[in-house]
Scaffold this motif. Structure first.
Motif, PDB file in Angstrom:
ATOM      1  N   VAL A 299      -4.627   3.448   4.161  1.00  0.00           N
ATOM      2  CA  VAL A 299      -5.780   2.445   3.768  1.00  0.00           C
ATOM      3  C   VAL A 299      -5.644   1.066   4.699  1.00  0.00           C
ATOM      4  CG1 VAL A 299      -4.378   1.233   1.994  1.00  0.00           C
ATOM      5  CG2 VAL A 299      -6.951   1.005   1.797  1.00  0.00           C
TER       6      VAL A 299
ATOM      7  N   ALA B 150       0.748  -1.192  -0.088  1.00  0.00           N
ATOM      8  CA  ALA B 150       0.167  -0.049   0.116  1.00  0.00           C
ATOM      9  C   ALA B 150       0.758   1.268   0.034  1.00  0.00           C
ATOM     10  CB  ALA B 150      -0.755  -0.147   1.376  1.00  0.00           C
TER      11      ALA B 150
ATOM     12  N   ALA C 194       2.424   1.761  -3.326  1.00  0.00           N
ATOM     13  CA  ALA C 194       1.572   2.243  -4.502  1.00  0.00           C
ATOM     14  C   ALA C 194       0.813   3.592  -4.027  1.00  0.00           C
ATOM     15  CB  ALA C 194       0.425   1.072  -4.352  1.00  0.00           C
ATOM     16  N   THR C 195       0.623   3.851  -3.142  1.00  0.00           N
ATOM     17  CA  THR C 195       0.144   5.105  -2.711  1.00  0.00           C
ATOM     18  C   THR C 195       0.804   6.263  -1.980  1.00  0.00           C
ATOM     19  OG1 THR C 195      -0.732   4.348  -0.690  1.00  0.00           O
ATOM     20  CG2 THR C 195      -2.256   3.966  -2.539  1.00  0.00           C
TER      21      THR C 195
ATOM     22  N   SER D  24       1.333   6.151   1.377  1.00  0.00           N
ATOM     23  CA  SER D  24       0.624   6.264   2.574  1.00  0.00           C
ATOM     24  C   SER D  24       0.178   5.182   3.040  1.00  0.00           C
ATOM     25  CB  SER D  24      -0.431   7.265   2.228  1.00  0.00           C
ATOM     26  OG  SER D  24      -1.438   7.164   3.337  1.00  0.00           O
ATOM     27  N   TYR D  25       0.019   4.979   4.308  1.00  0.00           N
ATOM     28  CA  TYR D  25      -0.639   3.801   5.051  1.00  0.00           C
ATOM     29  C   TYR D  25      -1.856   3.916   5.651  1.00  0.00           C
ATOM     30  CZ  TYR D  25       4.407   2.151   5.972  1.00  0.00           C
ATOM     31  OH  TYR D  25       5.680   1.744   5.763  1.00  0.00           O
TER      32      TYR D  25
END
Length: 410
Positions: free
Chosen positions: A377, A368, A371-372, A374-375
């Motif tokens: 999600v 995650a 991919a983003t 950020s944590y």
């Protein structure tokens, strides 16, 4: 269960030796393991390993730990915990040495992932609690589990700041060598849990392992315990592996991450003991449901409150109180419902679900983030899973399984 008002039987000298030796073994094995998240940034920069890869290695370690645990637990049920703890400690120390000399992700995967993952099945909770559970009275069993579990937290409180200090003073390779030396101390401590412990219960617990497995697999409560412990593993691996990096990403000093992990360990000393003590007097499934729900609330508040060093430390203290209280309660339910003869094996299967959750928590958090960036999600998933685990524990039937033509359960 004991009659109301009857005095609780005192623990024998042998029981106390096993409890205290087991607690110190878990202090060392789990204390070292809980420091692994500190290595993500320095090790990743040195070996050019990204977070997804590091998370996958730690995830594989958790999965191997879980897959081997039922088999190691069954062996310990038959032969005792001492020899298994010695072998586990030796392989554990070897894995840390291999990781310390790694030149790339492959060497890290062999040491940190494969060897440490295989080794920990022999010198952590399930094997030690299985031995302790067979020697303490039923009225004191969950409390004894809580004392041993608290050892893992005490190790986290001691080892994590020491590891961070070594990382600051020397480098990650020397730090791993020092940790390997600490793990080697488990070998003499294994004398305290050596020998085949007595098997209480007589005919009640006399069924063969195959029959015990069929009985548990056909019992819905066994799978509900697995579901709850899966969530516990997801939470522990995500927070333990990625919280220090998350804190640094937000511009807070690296020391805050180390202090947070240490504070989790400190408050879990109290939490493990109290949840275990409460489990000796109250509904274990009710306490598990409450604990998981409180985890979800704690994460939600952490995300809502503006991030700062004080907010991190308050979250760490709160989550620490809830950290491993699941262990004495879950193992206590396995013993209470299914008996003692195959406690390590059956608890090992439940622990496998914990480690599947840990695999996903450590790995998917890295996926995650890569991919983003950020944590978020994964934090949100942690909230939802906490409440789902609370609901899953409520239908569990706590009464011992009725076995035809057998002595009634204690």
């Amino acid at each position: 269960m004991s009659d109301a008002g009857a005095p609780s039987p005192a623990l024998s000298r042998r029981a106390w030796i096993m409890i205290l030796a087991g607690a110190v073994i878990v202090t060392l094995s789990m204390g070292v393991r809980q420091s692994f998240g500190l290595f993500l940034t320095p090790l990743g920069m040195s070996l050019e390993v990204d977070r997804q890869t590091f998370g996958l290695i730690v995830a594989a370690q958790n999965l191997l730990f879980g897959i081997l645990q039922p088999f190691v637990g069954a062996w310990a049920d038959r032969h005792g915990a001492g020899r298994i703890a010695v072998v586990g400690a030796a392989v554990y120390a070897l894995g840390l040495v291999v990781a310390a000399t790694a030149a790339n992700a492959v060497g890290l995967a062999i040491g940190f992932g494969a060897l440490v993952g295989l080794a920990m099945a022999g010198c952590t909770f399930t094997v030690i609690l299985g031995a302790v559970g067979k020697i303490v009275p039923a009225e004191k069993r969950t409390l004894a589990f809580g004392i041993v579990t608290a050892g893992g937290s005490f190790g986290q409180f001691l080892v994590v700041p020491a590891a961070q200090g070594l990382l600051d003073a020397v480098n990650w390779r020397i730090t791993l060598f020092v940790l390997a030396g600490m793990v080697a101390l488990i070998v003499p401590l294994a004398l305290g849990v050596a020998g085949k412990p007595p098997t209480p219960g007589g005919k009640e617990d006399g069924q063969p392992i195959g029959e015990a497995l069929r009985e548990a697999f056909a019992h819905p409560s066994f799978w509900l315990l697995n579901a709850g412990f899966f969530v516990c593993g997801f939470h522990i691996a995500f927070v333990g592996t990625h919280l220090p990096a998350y804190i640094r990403d937000q511009g807070l000093p690296a020391e805050t991450g180390a202090y947070a992990l240490a504070l989790i360990g400190l408050f879990n000393i109290l939490g493990s003991w109290l949840w275990g003590a409460w489990g000796s007097k109250h509904s274990k499934k009710g306490l598990l449901a409450l604990l998981y729900a409180l985890r979800g609330v704690a994460v939600a508040i952490f995300l809502v409150v503006p991030l700062s060093s004080p907010s991190v430390l308050v979250f760490a203290a709160t989550f620490g109180f809830l950290w491993l209280g699941t262990v004495p309660l879950t193992n206590g339910l396995v013993a209470q419902i299914y008996g003692l003869r195959h406690l390590s094996a059956l608890a090992g299967i439940v622990f496998l679900s914990h480690q599947v959750g840990a695999f996903l928590g450590a790995w998917l958090a890295g996926v995650a983030f890569d991919a983003t960036g950020s944590y978020l999600v994964v934090w949100l998933a942690s909230i939802a899973l906490g409440f789902l685990a609370a609901v899953a524990n409520l239908p569990i039937r706590e009464a011992p399984i009725a076995r035809p033509a057998q002595i009634p359960a204690e």
